[in-house]
Design an enzyme around this catalytic site. Structure first.
Site, PDB file in Angstrom:
ATOM      1  N   ASP A  59       0.843  -1.208   0.000  1.00  0.00           N
ATOM      2  CA  ASP A  59       0.000   0.000   0.000  1.00  0.00           C
ATOM      3  C   ASP A  59       0.875   1.254   0.000  1.00  0.00           C
ATOM      4  OD1 ASP A  59      -2.180  -1.692   0.305  1.00  0.00           O
ATOM      5  OD2 ASP A  59      -2.295  -1.417   2.483  1.00  0.00           O
ATOM      6  N   ASP A  65       0.228   8.112   7.739  1.00  0.00           N
ATOM      7  CA  ASP A  65       0.464   6.697   8.095  1.00  0.00           C
ATOM      8  C   ASP A  65       1.766   6.573   8.873  1.00  0.00           C
ATOM      9  OD1 ASP A  65      -0.748   5.637   4.880  1.00  0.00           O
ATOM     10  OD2 ASP A  65      -1.713   5.239   6.813  1.00  0.00           O
ATOM     11  N   GLU A  89       2.666  -0.635   9.181  1.00  0.00           N
ATOM     12  CA  GLU A  89       3.662   0.163   8.456  1.00  0.00           C
ATOM     13  C   GLU A  89       5.076  -0.374   8.590  1.00  0.00           C
ATOM     14  OE1 GLU A  89       0.334   2.045   7.414  1.00  0.00           O
ATOM     15  OE2 GLU A  89       2.300   2.084   6.462  1.00  0.00           O
ATOM     16  N   ASP A 110      -5.884   3.945  10.014  1.00  0.00           N
ATOM     17  CA  ASP A 110      -6.787   3.184   9.137  1.00  0.00           C
ATOM     18  C   ASP A 110      -7.630   4.160   8.321  1.00  0.00           C
ATOM     19  OD1 ASP A 110      -8.461   0.826   8.308  1.00  0.00           O
ATOM     20  OD2 ASP A 110      -9.978   2.014   9.349  1.00  0.00           O
TER      21      ASP A 110
HETATM   22  P1  AFP Z   1      -6.713   2.536   3.404  1.00  0.00           P
HETATM   23  O1  AFP Z   1      -6.117   2.676   4.778  1.00  0.00           O
HETATM   24  O2  AFP Z   1      -5.710   2.196   2.351  1.00  0.00           O
HETATM   25  O3  AFP Z   1      -7.607   3.681   3.046  1.00  0.00           O
HETATM   26  O4  AFP Z   1      -7.650   1.234   3.468  1.00  0.00           O
HETATM   27  C1  AFP Z   1      -8.722   1.296   4.357  1.00  0.00           C
HETATM   28  C2  AFP Z   1      -9.234  -0.109   4.491  1.00  0.00           C
HETATM   29  O5  AFP Z   1      -8.211  -0.951   4.897  1.00  0.00           O
HETATM   30  C3  AFP Z   1     -10.404  -0.172   5.463  1.00  0.00           C
HETATM   31  O6  AFP Z   1     -10.348   0.829   6.431  1.00  0.00           O
HETATM   32  C4  AFP Z   1     -11.611  -0.023   4.579  1.00  0.00           C
HETATM   33  O7  AFP Z   1     -12.748  -0.671   5.093  1.00  0.00           O
HETATM   34  C5  AFP Z   1     -11.146  -0.665   3.279  1.00  0.00           C
HETATM   35  O8  AFP Z   1      -9.724  -0.550   3.249  1.00  0.00           O
HETATM   36  C6  AFP Z   1     -11.699   0.043   2.076  1.00  0.00           C
HETATM   37  O9  AFP Z   1     -11.276  -0.712   0.970  1.00  0.00           O
HETATM   38  P2  AFP Z   1     -11.708  -0.243  -0.495  1.00  0.00           P
HETATM   39  O10 AFP Z   1     -10.972   1.049  -0.727  1.00  0.00           O
HETATM   40  O11 AFP Z   1     -11.273  -1.373  -1.396  1.00  0.00           O
HETATM   41  O12 AFP Z   1     -13.210  -0.055  -0.491  1.00  0.00           O
END
Ligand code: AFP
Length: 317
Positions: A59, A65, A89, A110
């Protein structure tokens, strides 16, 4: 609000679980600082910027982060009880204190794709006995919680005897919200990223189709949908009014075990949900029974209102 503050709550916890109390206190201190940092007018653009690096799972790392991770690592390094810190991380465990009796695992920030969209984001943590090592089933957890940085800065935390909700006040203290946190057993609201529907396995497609069929369909009632794209924000809503959250495995490259990570996302959420009378499953087994093979292992995650999760599991996976 009641007169109880997180400080007083942790003093009570410290009597039997001093390591847990000290770890949550340290994490709460970081959350107060993160909340202020996120709210500062000059921060949004910078903190949401991609740093050009990636975490172990590939990611893109946003500045927030990394900042959140560094703040947590520094705070936990000052807690002698903490033997090691596991982070989304960091490639591997950070060893802290040899004699420490707990391990803290965390997704420090998150929902980072939402940082510059003014949508709630958060910090997820799990506290485990150091004796179990880095890869132990979520059933072993001593405590877990989610901080949510949104219109309110809040904390849901369990130390194994129910779930408690706190809200950060202007005095810099987390105040008990006086909310008996119990997950409603029934719901008519599901949370899933519907843009992935062409990639879902047949049972998931059938389950969602039956929800969408509403009162004319086999569920004989209408359903609503929400998807924030931030686990802690969807999670907070589901604790508040019930619901079912689904991030299943799908056919996209790298999503054969969904998107969410077991050790520091699904497991701590599953402990909170279970403690509140809800259910958390990978579609076949309870999340808390899964023994991790690797620190950044992903897992399909379905959690929320117990009767609705049970209904989903009946569709197969
Ligand atoms: P990020 O931290 O990369 O924004 O991901 C957030 C996550 O891990 C979680 O918090 C969400 O429920 C999910 O990803 C969202 O995933 P999509 O972007 O595939 O809908």
């Amino acid at each position: 609000m009641t007169a109880l503050t997180l400080t007083k709550f942790l003093t009570q916890i410290a009597a039997d679980q001093p390591a847990v109390a000290a770890s949550v206190r340290a994490l709460a201190g970081v959350a107060v600082e993160l909340s202020a940092t996120i709210a500062r007018p000059d921060s949004t653009a910078q903190l949401g910027a991609v740093r050009g690096s990636a975490n172990a799972d590939g990611d893109d790392q946003k500045k927030l982060d990394v900042l959140a991770d560094e703040m947590i690592a520094t705070a936990l390094a000052a807690v002698d009880h903490v033997a090691a810190y596991l982070s989304e991380e960091r490639d591997a465990a950070i060893q802290l204190h040899d004699g420490g009796d707990v391990i803290v695992a965390s997704d420090p920030l998150d929902g980072s794709s939402n940082i510059d969209t003014n949508v709630s984001i958060g910090t997820i943590f799990s506290i485990l006995p150091a004796s179990g090592g880095s890869l132990q089933p979520g059933r072993n957890q001593l405590a877990s919680g989610i901080f949510v940085y949104g219109p309110q800065t809040t904390l849901l935390v369990t130390c194994g005897d129910g779930v408690f909700a706190f809200q950060l006040g202007t005095d810099g203290q987390f105040h008990d919200m006086g909310w008996q946190v119990r997950m409603p057993a029934e719901t008519s609201e599901f949370a899933i990223n519907a843009s992935n529907s062409r990639h879902w396995a047949a049972p998931v497609s059938r389950y969602i189709a039956d929800c969408l069929a509403g009162s004319a369909g086999p569920r004989q009632r209408n359903f609503n949908m929400r998807w924030v794209g931030s686990l802690v924000a969807d999670g907070w809503r589901i604790f508040r009014r019930g619901g079912i959250f689904l991030y299943p495995a799908d056919a996209r490259d790298g999503y054969d075990n969904g998107r969410l990570r077991l050790v520091y996302e699904a497991s701590p959420m599953a402990f909170l949900v279970t403690q509140a009378g809800g259910r958390a499953s990978d579609g076949q087994q309870d999340i808390l029974d899964i023994v991790p093979d690797a620190l950044h292992q992903r897992v399909p995650l379905v959690f929320g209102s117990a009767n609705e999760v049970d209904e989903f599991v009946k569709y197969g996976s």
